[in-house]
Scaffold this motif. Structure first.
Motif, PDB file in Angstrom:
ATOM      1  N   PRO A   1       4.123  -4.857  -0.785  1.00 10.99           N
ATOM      2  CA  PRO A   1       4.315  -4.841   0.518  1.00 10.99           C
ATOM      3  C   PRO A   1       3.222  -3.993   1.186  1.00 10.99           C
ATOM      4  CG  PRO A   1       6.344  -4.972  -0.665  1.00 10.99           C
ATOM      5  CD  PRO A   1       5.113  -4.381  -1.133  1.00 10.99           C
ATOM      6  N   GLY A   2       3.364  -3.754   2.466  1.00  9.30           N
ATOM      7  CA  GLY A   2       2.819  -2.560   2.528  1.00  9.30           C
ATOM      8  C   GLY A   2       2.665  -1.318   2.162  1.00  9.30           C
ATOM      9  N   ASP A   3       1.634  -0.188   2.570  1.00  5.23           N
ATOM     10  CA  ASP A   3       1.610   0.926   1.772  1.00  5.23           C
ATOM     11  C   ASP A   3       2.081   1.887   2.046  1.00  5.23           C
ATOM     12  OD1 ASP A   3       0.924   3.941   1.950  1.00  5.23           O
ATOM     13  OD2 ASP A   3      -0.379   2.978   0.016  1.00  5.23           O
ATOM     14  N   LYS A   4       3.568   1.844   1.528  1.00  6.06           N
ATOM     15  CA  LYS A   4       4.560   2.647   2.271  1.00  6.06           C
ATOM     16  C   LYS A   4       4.230   4.585   2.416  1.00  6.06           C
ATOM     17  CE  LYS A   4       8.639   4.197  -0.313  1.00  6.06           C
ATOM     18  NZ  LYS A   4       8.606   5.654  -0.381  1.00  6.06           N
ATOM     19  N   SER A   5       3.260   5.078   2.217  1.00  7.63           N
ATOM     20  CA  SER A   5       3.288   5.945   2.770  1.00  7.63           C
ATOM     21  C   SER A   5       2.070   6.114   3.859  1.00  7.63           C
ATOM     22  CB  SER A   5       2.117   7.020   1.252  1.00  7.63           C
ATOM     23  OG  SER A   5       2.593   7.654   0.637  1.00  7.63           O
ATOM     24  N   ILE A   6       1.302   5.498   4.115  1.00  7.59           N
ATOM     25  CA  ILE A   6       0.390   4.561   4.958  1.00  7.59           C
ATOM     26  C   ILE A   6       1.522   3.674   6.487  1.00  7.59           C
ATOM     27  CG2 ILE A   6      -1.256   2.891   6.352  1.00  7.59           C
ATOM     28  CD1 ILE A   6      -3.216   3.358   3.385  1.00  7.59           C
ATOM     29  N   SER A   7       2.457   3.132   6.064  1.00  6.38           N
ATOM     30  CA  SER A   7       3.600   3.184   7.149  1.00  6.38           C
ATOM     31  C   SER A   7       4.335   4.197   8.304  1.00  6.38           C
ATOM     32  CB  SER A   7       4.609   1.834   6.887  1.00  6.38           C
ATOM     33  OG  SER A   7       3.774   0.750   6.380  1.00  6.38           O
ATOM     34  N   HIS A   8       5.070   4.958   6.990  1.00  2.75           N
ATOM     35  CA  HIS A   8       5.695   6.095   7.416  1.00  2.75           C
ATOM     36  C   HIS A   8       4.702   6.530   8.055  1.00  2.75           C
ATOM     37  CE1 HIS A   8       9.644   5.674   5.240  1.00  2.75           C
ATOM     38  NE2 HIS A   8       8.679   6.159   3.938  1.00  2.75           N
ATOM     39  N   ARG A   9       2.884   6.741   8.368  1.00  2.00           N
ATOM     40  CA  ARG A   9       2.309   7.826   9.477  1.00  2.00           C
ATOM     41  C   ARG A   9       2.056   6.908  10.033  1.00  2.00           C
ATOM     42  NH1 ARG A   9       2.881   9.309   4.307  1.00  2.00           N
ATOM     43  NH2 ARG A   9       1.882  11.705   4.188  1.00  2.00           N
ATOM     44  N   ALA A  10       1.861   5.729  10.467  1.00  2.10           N
ATOM     45  CA  ALA A  10       1.334   4.583  11.038  1.00  2.10           C
ATOM     46  C   ALA A  10       2.025   4.821  12.282  1.00  2.10           C
ATOM     47  CB  ALA A  10       1.459   3.111  10.975  1.00  2.10           C
ATOM     48  N   LEU A  11       3.382   4.556  11.630  1.00  2.00           N
ATOM     49  CA  LEU A  11       4.734   4.291  12.567  1.00  2.00           C
ATOM     50  C   LEU A  11       4.697   5.832  13.659  1.00  2.00           C
ATOM     51  CD1 LEU A  11       7.671   3.065  10.950  1.00  2.00           C
ATOM     52  CD2 LEU A  11       6.288   1.922  13.086  1.00  2.00           C
ATOM     53  N   MET A  12       4.428   7.023  12.553  1.00  2.00           N
ATOM     54  CA  MET A  12       4.520   8.305  13.387  1.00  2.00           C
ATOM     55  C   MET A  12       3.441   8.845  14.420  1.00  2.00           C
ATOM     56  SD  MET A  12       5.859  10.509   9.969  1.00  2.00           S
ATOM     57  CE  MET A  12       7.327  10.615   9.048  1.00  2.00           C
ATOM     58  N   PHE A  13       2.158   8.739  14.432  1.00  2.00           N
ATOM     59  CA  PHE A  13       0.705   8.805  14.880  1.00  2.00           C
ATOM     60  C   PHE A  13       0.474   8.026  16.218  1.00  2.00           C
ATOM     61  CE2 PHE A  13      -1.435   9.964  10.305  1.00  2.00           C
ATOM     62  CZ  PHE A  13      -0.249  10.849  10.376  1.00  2.00           C
ATOM     63  N   SER A  14       1.614   6.110  16.021  1.00  2.00           N
ATOM     64  CA  SER A  14       1.753   6.051  17.028  1.00  2.00           C
ATOM     65  C   SER A  14       2.750   6.395  18.641  1.00  2.00           C
ATOM     66  CB  SER A  14       2.153   4.235  16.402  1.00  2.00           C
ATOM     67  OG  SER A  14       0.989   3.806  15.621  1.00  2.00           O
TER      68      SER A  14
END
Length: 447
Positions: free
Chosen positions: A24-37
């Protein structure tokens, strides 16, 4: 977010693992992608987002604070942000489920907005201390009321304008660093974080990609990350690389189960996250990189791993920050090595989803592994490549990484290993067991 009914699972040998795995996609990056977006002005698109319970908890919280987040039929996600400073008052408590990352980073976001948010979580998350985030955010002016011991449920009353600070991390923690940087986005002036020991840098890389005024300086005191507040973030198209923490289980499984030959596709190899690969190679693991490339500013490659004889090592302490979530998998690898592996310098494991040092010591001991528990890690004496005795029921303690690590142990055990509750795996890797069935089908077991 209530925890589902326990789902026991018994795992035994299935023979060699063969084939290709896409984690699966990287969990740490996924969290941040949503927040910064959610803080950008306009619409961002994210591909490869991890759709586990932890990341979905982040998405739900951001929706509650005004962001529009939708999943398209092709699996990509569209996020229409509210802009830095534009978060809205949530109508009810934000349920973080089992996600410490969601909780700590969102606390940072709320801290510099004129809103109040209550954070709740499941039984496991509610045991995890939040003091290391509360202290710097309170210094910036946020008012935080927590349950005894600095735990959930807790309430964050944000402040505008918040006060920029210079904060030296007392313990290496990417979550604390990121929470402060997120609070700094809506704080006038320059907020600085000094980390004496470098931690994963996904926040810095991605914030810069969104257009934040962020600088990094190496100094005698450590790495200094500075962010200028009252930022304007521009929407982005993000492709999330595969999660190295999820890849860890296949790296170890293929290394210890005789005859295995597996390719793990699209694995993020950010140097602040690749410590397990380094440690396994030190032990003699056969891991090669194919098609090394860059995806969204993150180094990525396919990893080809084959069974190999492992030898015990003393894990260098400076590897700990780059593999902190992978220690449970490393302990399993050590259980099959020749000699006694000493893996210390990881006291952070005491305050994860469970006390992972105590949990892994108890689990490995129960299935016949000689283990010595230290305050900051374990010493594990391996079998020299032979199967573990097995034959015990393991408590996962609502911890997805404990459940998956002991699944790997059961794949090369003389007697099956039972995990009392495998349902927590869904928090980070919903397709883990389906993937296991694909690379090591149960039907291959000989009568």
């Amino acid at each position: 977010m209530s925890h589902p009914a326990p789902s026991p699972l018994t795992i035994g040998p299935r023979g060699a693992l063969k084939g290709r795995v896409r984690v699966p996609g990287d969990k740490s990056i996924s969290h941040r992608a949503l927040m910064f977006s959610a803080l950008a002005v306009g619409e961002s698109r994210v591909e490869g987002l991890l759709e586990g319970e932890d990341v979905l908890a982040t998405a739900a919280a951001l929706r509650a604070m005004g962001a529009t987040i939708e999943r398209d039929d092709d699996g990509s996600w569209r996020i229409h942000g509210v802009g830095v400073g534009g978060l809205l008052q949530p109508a009810s408590a934000l349920d973080m489920g089992n996600s410490g990352t969601s909780t700590r980073l969102l606390m940072g976001l709320v801290a510099s907005h004129a809103i109040t948010a209550t954070f709740t979580g499941d039984a496991s998350l509610s045991k995890r201390p939040m003091g290391r985030v509360i202290d710097p955010l309170a210094t910036m002016g946020a008012e935080i009321t927590a349950s005894p011991g600095g735990r959930l449920p807790l309430m964050v009353r944000g402040i505008v304008p918040a006060v920029p600070i210079t904060y030296t991390l007392p313990v290496a923690s990417a979550q604390v660093k990121s929470a402060i940087l997120l609070a700094g986005l809506n704080t006038p002036g320059i907020t600085r974080v000094i980390e004496p020991v470098a931690t994963r840098d996904h926040s810095e890389r991605m914030l810069a990609g969104f257009g934040a005024d962020l600088t990094i300086e190496e100094t005698p005191e450590g790495r200094v990350i500075s962010i200028r507040g009252e930022a304007e973030l521009a929407p982005q198209h993000i492709v999330v690389p595969g999660d190295p923490s999820s890849a860890a289980f296949w790296l170890v499984a293929a290394s210890v189960v005789p005859g295995s030959d597996v390719v793990i596709e699209n694995v993020g190899l950010n140097p602040t996250r690749s410590g397990l690969v380094t440690a396994l190679r030190m032990m003699g693991a056969d891991i090669t990189e194919r098609d090394a490339r860059s995806v969204g500013g993150e180094p990525v490659a396919d990893l080809h791993v084959r069974h190999a004889a492992l030898s015990a090592i003393t894990v260098p302490h400076d590897l700990a920050p780059s593999m902190i979530d992978e220690y449970p998998a490393l302990f399993v690898a050590a259980a099959f090595a020749t000699g006694t592996t000493v893996a210390r310098g990881a006291e952070e494991l005491r305050v994860k989803e469970s006390d992972r040092i105590a949990a892994m010591a108890a689990a490995l001991s129960a299935i016949g592994v000689a283990v010595t528990e230290h305050d900051d890690g374990l010493s594990v004496t391996g079998t020299g490549g032979g199967p573990l005795p097995g034959g015990a029921t393991i408590a996962s303690l609502l911890d997805h990484r404990i459940a998956m690590s002991l699944t790997v142990a059961g794949l090369h055990a003389a007697a099956p290993v039972t995990i009392d509750d495998a349902s927590p795996v869904a928090t980070s890797y919903p397709m883990f067991f389906a993937t296991l069935d694909a690379v090591a089908p149960v039907a291959e077991v000989e009568a």
